[in-house]
Design an enzyme around this catalytic site. Sequence first.
Site, PDB file in Angstrom:
ATOM      1  CE  LYS A 122      28.192  39.566  44.058  1.00  0.00           C
ATOM      2  NZ  LYS A 122      28.208  39.167  45.488  1.00  0.00           N
ATOM      3  CB  SER A 123      23.089  35.318  39.528  1.00  0.00           C
ATOM      4  OG  SER A 123      23.862  35.673  38.418  1.00  0.00           O
ATOM      5  NE  ARG A 146      20.762  40.875  40.711  1.00  0.00           N
ATOM      6  CZ  ARG A 146      21.539  41.511  41.581  1.00  0.00           C
ATOM      7  NH1 ARG A 146      22.727  41.004  41.912  1.00  0.00           N
ATOM      8  NH2 ARG A 146      21.157  42.657  42.124  1.00  0.00           N
ATOM      9  NE  ARG A 183      25.707  46.263  45.152  1.00  0.00           N
ATOM     10  CZ  ARG A 183      24.963  47.190  44.559  1.00  0.00           C
ATOM     11  NH1 ARG A 183      24.986  48.432  45.001  1.00  0.00           N
ATOM     12  NH2 ARG A 183      24.199  46.889  43.535  1.00  0.00           N
ATOM     13  CE  LYS A 184      22.212  51.063  46.672  1.00  0.00           C
ATOM     14  NZ  LYS A 184      21.975  52.043  45.579  1.00  0.00           N
ATOM     15  CD1 TRP A 202      17.514  35.586  50.126  1.00  0.00           C
ATOM     16  CD2 TRP A 202      16.932  36.293  48.084  1.00  0.00           C
ATOM     17  NE1 TRP A 202      16.169  35.898  50.160  1.00  0.00           N
ATOM     18  CE2 TRP A 202      15.788  36.330  48.923  1.00  0.00           C
ATOM     19  CE3 TRP A 202      16.818  36.705  46.758  1.00  0.00           C
ATOM     20  CZ2 TRP A 202      14.550  36.749  48.452  1.00  0.00           C
ATOM     21  CZ3 TRP A 202      15.581  37.133  46.296  1.00  0.00           C
ATOM     22  CH2 TRP A 202      14.453  37.150  47.141  1.00  0.00           C
ATOM     23  CB  SER A 210      25.986  42.624  41.764  1.00  0.00           C
ATOM     24  OG  SER A 210      26.213  41.980  42.996  1.00  0.00           O
ATOM     25  CG  HIS A 215      29.873  30.441  40.761  1.00  0.00           C
ATOM     26  ND1 HIS A 215      28.570  30.806  40.991  1.00  0.00           N
ATOM     27  CD2 HIS A 215      30.623  31.129  41.670  1.00  0.00           C
ATOM     28  CE1 HIS A 215      28.529  31.670  42.002  1.00  0.00           C
ATOM     29  NE2 HIS A 215      29.750  31.875  42.424  1.00  0.00           N
TER      30      HIS A 215
END
Length: 583
Positions: A74-75, A162, A293-294, A79, A170, A140
Amino acid sequence: MDPKELPPNVRDDKISEETKKLISSLPTHTDSQGQKLCKYQGCWYYYNTLQGVLNFQSGFQPQDTDIIIASYPKSGTTWLKALIVALLERSKNHSSSNDHPLLHDNPHGIVPFLEIDVFHESSSPNLDKFSATPRLFSTHMPLHAMHETLKQTPCKIVYVCRNLKDTLISTWLFACAILKIEPTRSILESMFKSLCNGTIFYGPFWDHLLSYWRGSFEDPKHVLFMRYEEMKSEPHEQIKRLADFLGSPFTKQEEESGSVEEILDLCSLRNLSSLEVNKTGKVNNVDHKNFFRKGEVGDSKNYLTPEMENKIDMIIQEKLQEPETATLIDSKLLFTINSVTFTTLNLNNKASEAVALVDRLVAKGCQPNLVTYGAVVNGLCKRGEIDLALLLLKKMDKAKIEVNLVIYNTVIDGFCQVGDCDITQEIFKQMVSSGLAPNIWTYNILLDGLCNNRKLEKALVISENMQKSGTDLDIYTYNIIIHGMCKAGVIEDTHDLFCSLSLKGVKPDVVTYNTMISGLCNNRLKHEAYAFFRKMKQDGPLPDDLTYNVLIRAHLEGGDKAASAEFIKELISNLWFCHYYVA
Protein backbone atom coordinates in the site's frame (compact mmCIF):
# COMPACT_ATOMS: atom_id res chain seq x y z
CA MET A 1 -15.51 -15.14 5.45
CA ASP A 2 -14.82 -18.55 3.92
CA PRO A 3 -11.01 -19.12 4.03
CA LYS A 4 -11.14 -20.14 0.36
CA GLU A 5 -12.29 -16.61 -0.49
CA LEU A 6 -9.20 -15.07 1.13
CA PRO A 7 -6.12 -14.15 -0.92
CA PRO A 8 -4.14 -17.40 -1.33
CA ASN A 9 -0.91 -15.92 0.02
CA VAL A 10 -2.33 -15.34 3.52
CA ARG A 11 -3.39 -18.95 3.94
CA ASP A 12 -1.33 -21.98 4.98
CA ASP A 13 -2.59 -24.69 2.61
CA LYS A 14 0.31 -24.72 0.10
CA ILE A 15 3.38 -25.34 2.25
CA SER A 16 5.71 -28.30 1.83
CA GLU A 17 6.84 -30.68 4.57
CA GLU A 18 10.31 -29.15 4.38
CA THR A 19 8.85 -25.69 4.90
CA LYS A 20 6.79 -26.94 7.85
CA LYS A 21 10.00 -28.19 9.43
CA LEU A 22 11.66 -24.81 8.83
CA ILE A 23 8.70 -22.94 10.33
CA SER A 24 8.94 -25.05 13.49
CA SER A 25 12.36 -23.48 14.11
CA LEU A 26 11.30 -19.88 13.44
CA PRO A 27 9.71 -17.20 15.66
CA THR A 28 5.95 -17.31 15.07
CA HIS A 29 3.03 -15.03 15.75
CA THR A 30 -0.72 -15.49 15.44
CA ASP A 31 -2.78 -12.52 14.36
CA SER A 32 -6.19 -11.87 15.87
CA GLN A 33 -7.92 -13.88 13.15
CA GLY A 34 -5.86 -16.93 14.01
CA GLN A 35 -3.75 -16.73 10.85
CA LYS A 36 -0.13 -17.65 11.54
CA LEU A 37 2.96 -15.68 10.58
CA CYS A 38 6.62 -16.54 10.99
CA LYS A 39 9.73 -14.41 11.00
CA TYR A 40 12.19 -15.50 8.32
CA GLN A 41 15.38 -13.54 7.67
CA GLY A 42 14.03 -10.63 9.72
CA CYS A 43 10.68 -10.33 7.92
CA TRP A 44 7.19 -11.56 8.91
CA TYR A 45 5.36 -13.71 6.36
CA TYR A 46 2.15 -15.71 6.26
CA TYR A 47 3.00 -19.37 5.72
CA ASN A 48 1.94 -19.58 2.06
CA THR A 49 3.87 -16.40 1.30
CA LEU A 50 6.97 -17.83 2.99
CA GLN A 51 6.66 -20.83 0.68
CA GLY A 52 6.64 -18.45 -2.27
CA VAL A 53 9.72 -16.65 -0.92
CA LEU A 54 11.58 -19.94 -0.50
CA ASN A 55 10.56 -21.07 -3.98
CA PHE A 56 11.81 -17.78 -5.42
CA GLN A 57 15.11 -17.94 -3.56
CA SER A 58 15.84 -21.47 -4.77
CA GLY A 59 14.42 -21.33 -8.28
CA PHE A 60 14.50 -17.84 -9.80
CA GLN A 61 16.99 -17.41 -12.64
CA PRO A 62 17.40 -13.67 -13.21
CA GLN A 63 18.05 -12.24 -16.63
CA ASP A 64 20.23 -9.19 -17.13
CA THR A 65 17.33 -7.14 -18.49
CA ASP A 66 14.82 -8.00 -15.74
CA ILE A 67 13.04 -5.14 -13.98
CA ILE A 68 11.66 -5.70 -10.47
CA ILE A 69 9.17 -3.26 -8.96
CA ALA A 70 9.47 -3.33 -5.17
CA SER A 71 7.44 -1.72 -2.41
CA TYR A 72 6.07 -2.07 1.07
CA PRO A 73 2.33 -2.92 0.80
CA LYS A 74 0.00 0.00 0.00
CA SER A 75 2.78 2.43 -0.89
CA GLY A 76 1.88 3.22 -4.50
CA THR A 77 2.57 -0.18 -6.06
CA THR A 78 -0.34 -0.12 -8.51
CA TRP A 79 0.54 3.35 -9.82
CA LEU A 80 4.25 2.55 -10.20
CA LYS A 81 3.45 -0.65 -12.10
CA ALA A 82 1.22 1.26 -14.51
CA LEU A 83 3.86 3.96 -15.07
CA ILE A 84 6.63 1.48 -15.84
CA VAL A 85 4.41 -0.52 -18.19
CA ALA A 86 3.49 2.70 -20.03
CA LEU A 87 7.12 3.84 -20.21
CA LEU A 88 8.24 0.58 -21.79
CA GLU A 89 5.28 0.41 -24.17
CA ARG A 90 6.53 3.59 -25.92
CA SER A 91 9.01 1.54 -27.93
CA LYS A 92 6.30 -0.74 -29.34
CA ASN A 93 4.35 0.08 -32.45
CA HIS A 94 0.74 -0.68 -31.62
CA SER A 95 -1.61 -0.97 -34.58
CA SER A 96 -4.26 0.80 -32.54
CA SER A 97 -4.45 2.95 -29.44
CA ASN A 98 -6.81 0.32 -28.06
CA ASP A 99 -3.99 -2.26 -28.02
CA HIS A 100 -2.35 -0.82 -24.91
CA PRO A 101 -2.09 -3.54 -22.21
CA LEU A 102 -3.32 -1.19 -19.47
CA LEU A 103 -6.66 -1.01 -21.29
CA HIS A 104 -7.08 -4.78 -21.12
CA ASP A 105 -5.65 -5.85 -17.77
CA ASN A 106 -5.11 -4.60 -14.25
CA PRO A 107 -1.50 -3.50 -13.50
CA HIS A 108 -1.18 -6.40 -11.05
CA GLY A 109 -2.18 -8.83 -13.79
CA ILE A 110 0.46 -7.39 -16.13
CA VAL A 111 3.23 -7.27 -13.52
CA PRO A 112 2.84 -10.27 -11.15
CA PHE A 113 4.38 -10.61 -7.71
CA LEU A 114 7.31 -13.03 -7.58
CA GLU A 115 6.49 -14.59 -4.21
CA ILE A 116 2.69 -14.23 -4.37
CA ASP A 117 1.99 -15.16 -7.99
CA VAL A 118 4.91 -16.57 -10.00
CA PHE A 119 6.59 -18.77 -7.37
CA HIS A 120 3.59 -19.26 -5.12
CA GLU A 121 3.32 -23.02 -5.68
CA SER A 122 6.58 -24.08 -7.34
CA SER A 123 10.28 -23.25 -7.49
CA SER A 124 10.24 -24.02 -11.22
CA PRO A 125 7.11 -22.41 -12.69
CA ASN A 126 6.44 -22.11 -16.40
CA LEU A 127 7.78 -18.70 -17.44
CA ASP A 128 7.00 -18.99 -21.16
CA LYS A 129 4.64 -16.01 -21.03
CA PHE A 130 7.59 -13.86 -19.93
CA SER A 131 9.52 -14.44 -23.14
CA ALA A 132 9.53 -10.75 -24.11
CA THR A 133 12.29 -8.53 -22.72
CA PRO A 134 12.57 -6.85 -20.40
CA ARG A 135 10.66 -9.15 -18.06
CA LEU A 136 8.60 -7.25 -15.49
CA PHE A 137 8.09 -8.61 -11.98
CA SER A 138 7.13 -7.14 -8.62
CA THR A 139 7.67 -7.96 -4.97
CA HIS A 140 6.96 -6.88 -1.42
CA MET A 141 10.04 -8.72 -0.13
CA PRO A 142 12.78 -6.63 1.52
CA LEU A 143 15.93 -6.30 -0.57
CA HIS A 144 18.03 -8.58 1.63
CA ALA A 145 15.60 -11.44 0.91
CA MET A 146 16.59 -11.22 -2.77
CA HIS A 147 20.28 -10.47 -2.33
CA GLU A 148 21.70 -13.97 -2.88
CA THR A 149 19.34 -14.67 -5.78
CA LEU A 150 20.08 -11.43 -7.62
CA LYS A 151 23.76 -10.90 -6.83
CA GLN A 152 26.09 -10.50 -9.79
CA THR A 153 23.21 -9.68 -12.12
CA PRO A 154 22.63 -6.22 -13.61
CA CYS A 155 18.82 -6.43 -13.40
CA LYS A 156 17.19 -3.24 -12.13
CA ILE A 157 15.04 -2.67 -9.05
CA VAL A 158 12.69 0.28 -8.59
CA TYR A 159 11.47 0.82 -5.02
CA VAL A 160 8.74 3.23 -3.95
CA CYS A 161 8.16 4.28 -0.35
CA ARG A 162 5.30 6.29 1.11
CA ASN A 163 4.54 8.23 4.28
CA LEU A 164 3.81 5.56 6.89
CA LYS A 165 0.69 7.33 8.16
CA ASP A 166 -0.92 7.32 4.72
CA THR A 167 0.23 3.73 4.19
CA LEU A 168 -1.55 2.72 7.40
CA ILE A 169 -4.84 4.31 6.38
CA SER A 170 -4.66 2.84 2.89
CA THR A 171 -3.95 -0.60 4.35
CA TRP A 172 -6.83 -0.33 6.82
CA LEU A 173 -9.39 0.58 4.16
CA PHE A 174 -7.98 -1.98 1.70
CA ALA A 175 -8.11 -4.81 4.26
CA CYS A 176 -11.70 -3.99 5.22
CA ALA A 177 -12.69 -3.90 1.55
CA ILE A 178 -11.23 -7.37 1.06
CA LEU A 179 -13.01 -8.71 4.15
CA LYS A 180 -16.20 -6.88 3.15
CA ILE A 181 -16.56 -5.34 6.61
CA GLU A 182 -17.06 -1.81 7.93
CA PRO A 183 -13.75 0.05 8.50
CA THR A 184 -14.23 0.71 12.23
CA ARG A 185 -11.99 2.62 14.63
CA SER A 186 -11.30 -0.56 16.60
CA ILE A 187 -9.87 -2.20 13.48
CA LEU A 188 -7.71 0.85 12.78
CA GLU A 189 -6.41 0.87 16.37
CA SER A 190 -5.57 -2.84 16.17
CA MET A 191 -3.73 -2.32 12.90
CA PHE A 192 -1.92 0.74 14.30
CA LYS A 193 -0.66 -1.33 17.22
CA SER A 194 0.64 -4.08 14.93
CA LEU A 195 2.30 -1.58 12.62
CA CYS A 196 4.09 0.08 15.53
CA ASN A 197 5.44 -3.15 17.02
CA GLY A 198 6.51 -4.51 13.63
CA THR A 199 4.76 -7.89 13.82
CA ILE A 200 2.84 -7.48 10.58
CA PHE A 201 2.91 -8.97 7.12
CA TYR A 202 6.23 -7.92 5.49
CA GLY A 203 7.11 -5.96 8.62
CA PRO A 204 8.84 -4.30 10.27
CA PHE A 205 8.32 -1.32 7.98
CA TRP A 206 11.58 0.40 8.96
CA ASP A 207 13.75 -2.63 8.15
CA HIS A 208 11.98 -3.01 4.81
CA LEU A 209 12.58 0.61 3.82
CA LEU A 210 16.18 0.68 5.03
CA SER A 211 17.11 -2.40 3.01
CA TYR A 212 16.30 -0.55 -0.22
CA TRP A 213 17.63 2.78 1.06
CA ARG A 214 21.03 1.17 1.65
CA GLY A 215 20.79 -0.66 -1.66
CA SER A 216 20.29 2.63 -3.51
CA PHE A 217 23.42 3.99 -1.78
CA GLU A 218 25.58 0.98 -2.52
CA ASP A 219 24.41 0.31 -6.09
CA PRO A 220 22.62 3.39 -7.49
CA LYS A 221 22.87 2.11 -11.08
CA HIS A 222 20.70 -0.89 -10.27
CA VAL A 223 18.51 0.22 -7.34
CA LEU A 224 16.32 3.32 -7.65
CA PHE A 225 14.69 4.69 -4.49
CA MET A 226 11.55 6.74 -5.17
CA ARG A 227 9.11 8.56 -2.89
CA TYR A 228 5.38 8.53 -3.50
CA GLU A 229 5.04 12.11 -2.27
CA GLU A 230 7.62 13.36 -4.78
CA MET A 231 5.89 11.43 -7.57
CA LYS A 232 2.69 13.30 -6.68
CA SER A 233 4.22 16.76 -6.25
CA GLU A 234 6.58 16.70 -9.23
CA PRO A 235 5.30 13.96 -11.58
CA HIS A 236 7.08 15.23 -14.72
CA GLU A 237 10.51 15.26 -13.09
CA GLN A 238 10.02 11.89 -11.40
CA ILE A 239 8.75 10.04 -14.46
CA LYS A 240 11.72 11.34 -16.46
CA ARG A 241 14.04 10.22 -13.66
CA LEU A 242 12.39 6.80 -13.78
CA ALA A 243 12.70 6.61 -17.57
CA ASP A 244 16.41 7.52 -17.39
CA PHE A 245 17.06 4.81 -14.79
CA LEU A 246 15.32 2.18 -16.93
CA GLY A 247 17.46 3.09 -19.91
CA SER A 248 14.50 4.50 -21.82
CA PRO A 249 14.86 8.30 -21.56
CA PHE A 250 12.44 10.66 -23.23
CA THR A 251 13.73 12.26 -26.39
CA LYS A 252 13.37 16.00 -26.90
CA GLN A 253 10.78 15.28 -29.57
CA GLU A 254 8.74 13.14 -27.16
CA GLU A 255 8.77 15.84 -24.52
CA GLU A 256 7.72 18.50 -27.01
CA SER A 257 4.93 16.31 -28.40
CA GLY A 258 3.43 15.77 -24.96
CA SER A 259 4.42 12.12 -24.46
CA VAL A 260 5.14 12.68 -20.75
CA GLU A 261 1.69 14.19 -20.18
CA GLU A 262 0.02 11.36 -22.10
CA ILE A 263 1.60 8.71 -19.89
CA LEU A 264 0.75 10.61 -16.71
CA ASP A 265 -2.86 10.99 -17.86
CA LEU A 266 -3.15 7.32 -18.83
CA CYS A 267 -1.70 6.16 -15.50
CA SER A 268 -3.55 8.60 -13.25
CA LEU A 269 -5.62 6.89 -10.58
CA ARG A 270 -8.64 8.78 -11.88
CA ASN A 271 -8.24 7.29 -15.35
CA LEU A 272 -7.20 3.79 -14.29
CA SER A 273 -10.12 3.45 -11.88
CA SER A 274 -12.55 4.49 -14.64
CA LEU A 275 -11.40 1.78 -17.07
CA GLU A 276 -13.85 -1.05 -17.51
CA VAL A 277 -11.14 -3.67 -16.88
CA ASN A 278 -10.57 -2.22 -13.41
CA LYS A 279 -14.25 -2.07 -12.52
CA THR A 280 -14.63 -5.84 -12.88
CA GLY A 281 -12.45 -8.91 -12.48
CA LYS A 282 -10.18 -10.18 -9.74
CA VAL A 283 -6.54 -11.02 -9.05
CA ASN A 284 -5.67 -13.27 -6.10
CA ASN A 285 -9.30 -13.12 -4.92
CA VAL A 286 -9.09 -9.31 -4.72
CA ASP A 287 -11.49 -7.23 -6.81
CA HIS A 288 -9.64 -4.97 -9.28
CA LYS A 289 -11.62 -1.97 -8.06
CA ASN A 290 -10.17 -2.33 -4.54
CA PHE A 291 -6.72 -1.33 -5.78
CA PHE A 292 -7.90 2.22 -6.47
CA ARG A 293 -8.80 4.80 -3.83
CA LYS A 294 -7.90 8.46 -3.37
CA GLY A 295 -4.12 8.20 -3.49
CA GLU A 296 -3.92 11.56 -1.70
CA VAL A 297 -0.91 12.76 0.26
CA GLY A 298 -1.71 13.52 3.90
CA ASP A 299 -5.16 11.92 3.91
CA SER A 300 -4.21 10.17 7.17
CA LYS A 301 -4.81 13.38 9.11
CA ASN A 302 -8.53 12.81 8.60
CA TYR A 303 -8.38 9.49 10.46
CA LEU A 304 -5.47 9.41 12.93
CA THR A 305 -5.55 11.05 16.34
CA PRO A 306 -2.72 13.46 17.26
CA GLU A 307 -1.43 10.80 19.66
CA MET A 308 -1.25 8.19 16.90
CA GLU A 309 0.51 10.64 14.58
CA ASN A 310 3.04 11.51 17.31
CA LYS A 311 3.69 7.84 18.00
CA ILE A 312 4.45 7.17 14.33
CA ASP A 313 6.67 10.27 14.16
CA MET A 314 8.65 9.03 17.15
CA ILE A 315 9.08 5.56 15.64
CA ILE A 316 10.32 7.04 12.37
CA GLN A 317 12.79 9.28 14.20
CA GLU A 318 14.06 6.40 16.32
CA LYS A 319 14.24 3.68 13.67
CA LEU A 320 15.32 5.70 10.65
CA GLN A 321 17.19 8.59 12.23
CA GLU A 322 15.74 10.88 9.55
CA PRO A 323 17.54 9.40 6.50
CA GLU A 324 15.57 11.81 4.29
CA THR A 325 17.71 14.61 5.70
CA ALA A 326 20.79 13.04 4.15
CA THR A 327 19.43 13.65 0.66
CA LEU A 328 19.55 17.38 1.26
CA ILE A 329 23.31 17.41 1.81
CA ASP A 330 25.17 19.04 -1.05
CA SER A 331 28.61 17.70 -0.16
CA LYS A 332 29.21 14.39 -1.89
CA LEU A 333 31.81 13.51 0.72
CA LEU A 334 29.45 14.03 3.66
CA PHE A 335 26.79 12.08 1.77
CA THR A 336 29.24 9.15 1.61
CA ILE A 337 30.22 9.56 5.27
CA ASN A 338 26.58 9.34 6.36
CA SER A 339 26.15 6.18 4.32
CA VAL A 340 29.27 4.60 5.80
CA THR A 341 28.46 5.38 9.41
CA PHE A 342 24.82 4.37 9.07
CA THR A 343 25.71 1.08 7.37
CA THR A 344 28.49 0.37 9.86
CA LEU A 345 26.19 0.82 12.82
CA ASN A 346 23.12 -0.93 11.55
CA LEU A 347 24.60 -3.77 9.52
CA ASN A 348 27.94 -4.65 11.11
CA ASN A 349 27.34 -3.80 14.78
CA LYS A 350 30.69 -1.99 15.00
CA ALA A 351 29.81 1.18 16.89
CA SER A 352 33.32 1.73 18.22
CA GLU A 353 34.68 1.70 14.65
CA ALA A 354 32.12 4.35 13.69
CA VAL A 355 33.36 6.57 16.54
CA ALA A 356 36.97 6.06 15.40
CA LEU A 357 35.92 6.97 11.86
CA VAL A 358 34.42 10.25 13.12
CA ASP A 359 37.71 11.04 14.90
CA ARG A 360 39.77 10.29 11.77
CA LEU A 361 37.55 12.51 9.65
CA VAL A 362 37.86 15.40 12.10
CA ALA A 363 41.66 14.94 12.20
CA LYS A 364 41.73 15.25 8.41
CA GLY A 365 39.75 18.47 8.52
CA CYS A 366 36.43 16.96 7.38
CA GLN A 367 33.82 17.80 10.00
CA PRO A 368 30.89 15.32 10.14
CA ASN A 369 27.48 16.97 10.28
CA LEU A 370 24.42 16.56 12.47
CA VAL A 371 23.07 13.60 10.47
CA THR A 372 26.32 11.67 10.86
CA TYR A 373 26.56 12.35 14.59
CA GLY A 374 22.91 11.44 15.01
CA ALA A 375 23.39 8.09 13.27
CA VAL A 376 26.40 7.21 15.42
CA VAL A 377 24.74 8.29 18.68
CA ASN A 378 21.66 6.26 17.81
CA GLY A 379 23.76 3.15 17.14
CA LEU A 380 25.72 3.56 20.37
CA CYS A 381 22.61 3.97 22.49
CA LYS A 382 20.94 0.94 20.94
CA ARG A 383 23.95 -1.16 21.88
CA GLY A 384 24.18 0.19 25.42
CA GLU A 385 27.45 2.05 24.85
CA ILE A 386 26.08 5.13 26.55
CA ASP A 387 29.37 6.58 27.75
CA LEU A 388 30.61 6.76 24.15
CA ALA A 389 27.36 8.46 23.15
CA LEU A 390 27.90 11.05 25.88
CA LEU A 391 31.45 11.57 24.64
CA LEU A 392 30.10 12.31 21.16
CA LEU A 393 27.79 14.98 22.60
CA LYS A 394 30.88 16.69 24.01
CA LYS A 395 32.61 16.40 20.63
CA MET A 396 29.57 18.01 18.99
CA ASP A 397 29.70 20.86 21.51
CA LYS A 398 33.40 21.36 20.80
CA ALA A 399 32.70 21.42 17.05
CA LYS A 400 29.89 23.96 17.70
CA ILE A 401 27.28 21.60 16.25
CA GLU A 402 23.99 22.16 18.03
CA VAL A 403 22.48 18.94 19.38
CA ASN A 404 18.86 18.65 18.32
CA LEU A 405 15.92 17.29 20.28
CA VAL A 406 15.99 13.90 18.55
CA ILE A 407 19.59 13.24 19.65
CA TYR A 408 18.90 14.40 23.20
CA ASN A 409 15.86 12.11 23.35
CA THR A 410 17.99 9.22 22.06
CA VAL A 411 20.66 9.73 24.72
CA ILE A 412 18.13 10.20 27.52
CA ASP A 413 16.43 6.96 26.46
CA GLY A 414 19.80 5.19 26.34
CA PHE A 415 20.65 6.10 29.94
CA CYS A 416 17.13 5.17 31.04
CA GLN A 417 17.55 1.74 29.46
CA VAL A 418 20.71 1.03 31.49
CA GLY A 419 19.06 2.35 34.67
CA ASP A 420 21.20 5.46 35.21
CA CYS A 421 18.41 7.90 35.99
CA ASP A 422 20.66 10.42 37.75
CA ILE A 423 22.70 11.15 34.62
CA THR A 424 19.47 11.08 32.63
CA GLN A 425 18.13 14.02 34.64
CA GLU A 426 21.44 15.87 34.29
CA ILE A 427 21.25 15.54 30.50
CA PHE A 428 17.64 16.70 30.64
CA LYS A 429 18.72 19.85 32.53
CA GLN A 430 21.57 20.39 30.03
CA MET A 431 19.10 20.17 27.16
CA VAL A 432 16.77 22.74 28.73
CA SER A 433 19.64 25.11 29.55
CA SER A 434 20.76 24.95 25.89
CA GLY A 435 17.44 26.49 24.90
CA LEU A 436 15.68 23.32 23.67
CA ALA A 437 12.18 22.84 25.02
CA PRO A 438 11.35 19.20 25.80
CA ASN A 439 8.41 17.76 23.89
CA ILE A 440 5.90 15.20 25.12
CA TRP A 441 8.14 12.33 23.93
CA THR A 442 11.07 13.67 25.94
CA TYR A 443 8.91 13.61 29.04
CA ASN A 444 7.51 10.18 28.21
CA ILE A 445 11.01 8.73 27.80
CA LEU A 446 12.09 10.26 31.11
CA LEU A 447 8.97 9.14 32.97
CA ASP A 448 9.22 5.63 31.56
CA GLY A 449 12.83 5.35 32.66
CA LEU A 450 12.05 6.56 36.19
CA CYS A 451 9.05 4.26 36.56
CA ASN A 452 10.90 1.22 35.23
CA ASN A 453 13.70 1.89 37.68
CA ARG A 454 11.29 2.21 40.61
CA LYS A 455 11.65 5.97 41.05
CA LEU A 456 7.95 6.67 41.08
CA GLU A 457 8.11 9.71 43.37
CA LYS A 458 10.47 11.55 41.00
CA ALA A 459 8.24 10.60 38.07
CA LEU A 460 5.17 12.00 39.81
CA VAL A 461 6.99 15.26 40.55
CA ILE A 462 7.89 15.62 36.87
CA SER A 463 4.30 14.90 35.78
CA GLU A 464 3.02 17.54 38.20
CA ASN A 465 5.53 20.08 36.86
CA MET A 466 4.45 19.22 33.31
CA GLN A 467 0.85 20.08 34.14
CA LYS A 468 1.83 23.25 35.98
CA SER A 469 3.81 24.41 32.93
CA GLY A 470 0.77 23.90 30.72
CA THR A 471 1.94 20.68 29.04
CA ASP A 472 -1.01 18.45 28.23
CA LEU A 473 -0.44 14.85 29.28
CA ASP A 474 -1.61 12.38 26.63
CA ILE A 475 -2.78 8.81 27.12
CA TYR A 476 0.75 7.46 26.51
CA THR A 477 2.01 9.58 29.42
CA TYR A 478 -0.76 8.40 31.72
CA ASN A 479 -0.15 4.78 30.70
CA ILE A 480 3.49 5.13 31.77
CA ILE A 481 2.51 6.63 35.15
CA ILE A 482 -0.21 4.03 35.75
CA HIS A 483 2.26 1.24 34.95
CA GLY A 484 4.77 2.73 37.39
CA MET A 485 2.16 3.04 40.13
CA CYS A 486 0.99 -0.55 39.61
CA LYS A 487 4.60 -1.69 39.74
CA ALA A 488 5.03 0.18 43.03
CA GLY A 489 1.89 -1.47 44.44
CA VAL A 490 -0.05 1.75 45.12
CA ILE A 491 -3.24 0.29 43.68
CA GLU A 492 -5.70 2.62 45.38
CA ASP A 493 -3.92 5.73 44.07
CA THR A 494 -3.69 4.10 40.64
CA HIS A 495 -7.43 3.49 40.63
CA ASP A 496 -8.07 7.13 41.55
CA LEU A 497 -5.85 8.31 38.71
CA PHE A 498 -7.64 6.04 36.23
CA CYS A 499 -11.04 7.37 37.34
CA SER A 500 -9.82 10.96 36.91
CA LEU A 501 -8.86 10.49 33.26
CA SER A 502 -12.35 11.20 31.93
CA LEU A 503 -12.43 14.46 33.91
CA LYS A 504 -9.15 15.44 32.22
CA GLY A 505 -10.64 14.75 28.78
CA VAL A 506 -8.38 11.73 28.20
CA LYS A 507 -9.89 8.45 27.01
CA PRO A 508 -8.27 5.23 28.29
CA ASP A 509 -7.05 2.91 25.55
CA VAL A 510 -6.47 -0.85 25.51
CA VAL A 511 -3.00 -0.38 27.05
CA THR A 512 -4.50 1.57 29.97
CA TYR A 513 -7.03 -1.17 30.72
CA ASN A 514 -4.49 -3.96 30.28
CA THR A 515 -2.08 -2.19 32.64
CA MET A 516 -4.78 -1.79 35.29
CA ILE A 517 -5.96 -5.39 34.94
CA SER A 518 -2.40 -6.72 35.07
CA GLY A 519 -1.58 -4.57 38.11
CA LEU A 520 -4.66 -5.76 39.97
CA CYS A 521 -3.93 -9.41 39.13
CA ASN A 522 -0.32 -9.06 40.25
CA ASN A 523 -1.59 -7.74 43.57
CA ARG A 524 -4.01 -10.70 43.90
CA LEU A 525 -7.09 -8.58 43.28
CA LYS A 526 -8.77 -10.83 40.72
CA HIS A 527 -12.31 -9.66 41.44
CA GLU A 528 -11.32 -6.02 40.93
CA ALA A 529 -9.49 -7.00 37.74
CA TYR A 530 -12.61 -8.74 36.45
CA ALA A 531 -14.63 -5.60 37.20
CA PHE A 532 -12.25 -3.62 35.01
CA PHE A 533 -12.58 -6.29 32.32
CA ARG A 534 -16.38 -5.88 32.35
CA LYS A 535 -16.01 -2.09 32.21
CA MET A 536 -13.58 -2.45 29.32
CA LYS A 537 -16.07 -4.49 27.29
CA GLN A 538 -18.88 -2.09 28.13
CA ASP A 539 -17.25 1.35 27.79
CA GLY A 540 -13.70 1.03 26.59
CA PRO A 541 -11.77 -0.43 23.67
CA LEU A 542 -12.17 -4.08 22.78
CA PRO A 543 -10.03 -6.49 24.85
CA ASP A 544 -7.09 -7.97 22.96
CA ASP A 545 -5.14 -11.19 23.35
CA LEU A 546 -2.98 -9.65 26.11
CA THR A 547 -6.09 -8.86 28.16
CA TYR A 548 -7.21 -12.47 28.05
CA ASN A 549 -3.72 -13.85 28.64
CA VAL A 550 -3.35 -11.80 31.84
CA LEU A 551 -6.72 -12.99 33.18
CA ILE A 552 -6.13 -16.61 32.14
CA ARG A 553 -2.73 -16.67 33.83
CA ALA A 554 -4.01 -15.02 37.01
CA HIS A 555 -6.87 -17.52 37.41
CA LEU A 556 -4.63 -20.50 36.63
CA GLU A 557 -2.14 -19.37 39.26
CA GLY A 558 -5.04 -19.01 41.68
CA GLY A 559 -6.20 -22.53 40.93
CA ASP A 560 -9.42 -21.46 39.21
CA LYS A 561 -9.22 -23.65 36.10
CA ALA A 562 -12.93 -23.24 35.33
CA ALA A 563 -12.66 -19.45 35.06
CA SER A 564 -9.51 -19.79 32.94
CA ALA A 565 -11.34 -22.15 30.61
CA GLU A 566 -14.16 -19.62 30.19
CA PHE A 567 -11.69 -16.87 29.31
CA ILE A 568 -9.99 -19.17 26.78
CA LYS A 569 -13.37 -19.99 25.24
CA GLU A 570 -14.25 -16.29 24.98
CA LEU A 571 -10.83 -15.47 23.54
CA ILE A 572 -11.23 -18.04 20.77
CA SER A 573 -14.73 -16.84 19.93
CA ASN A 574 -13.52 -13.24 19.61
CA LEU A 575 -10.69 -13.91 17.17
CA TRP A 576 -12.40 -12.25 14.24
CA PHE A 577 -9.99 -9.84 12.58
CA CYS A 578 -6.73 -10.20 10.74
CA HIS A 579 -4.42 -7.92 8.78
CA TYR A 580 -4.21 -8.62 5.07
CA TYR A 581 -1.41 -6.92 3.20
CA VAL A 582 -1.53 -8.22 -0.32
CA ALA A 583 -0.81 -5.24 -2.55
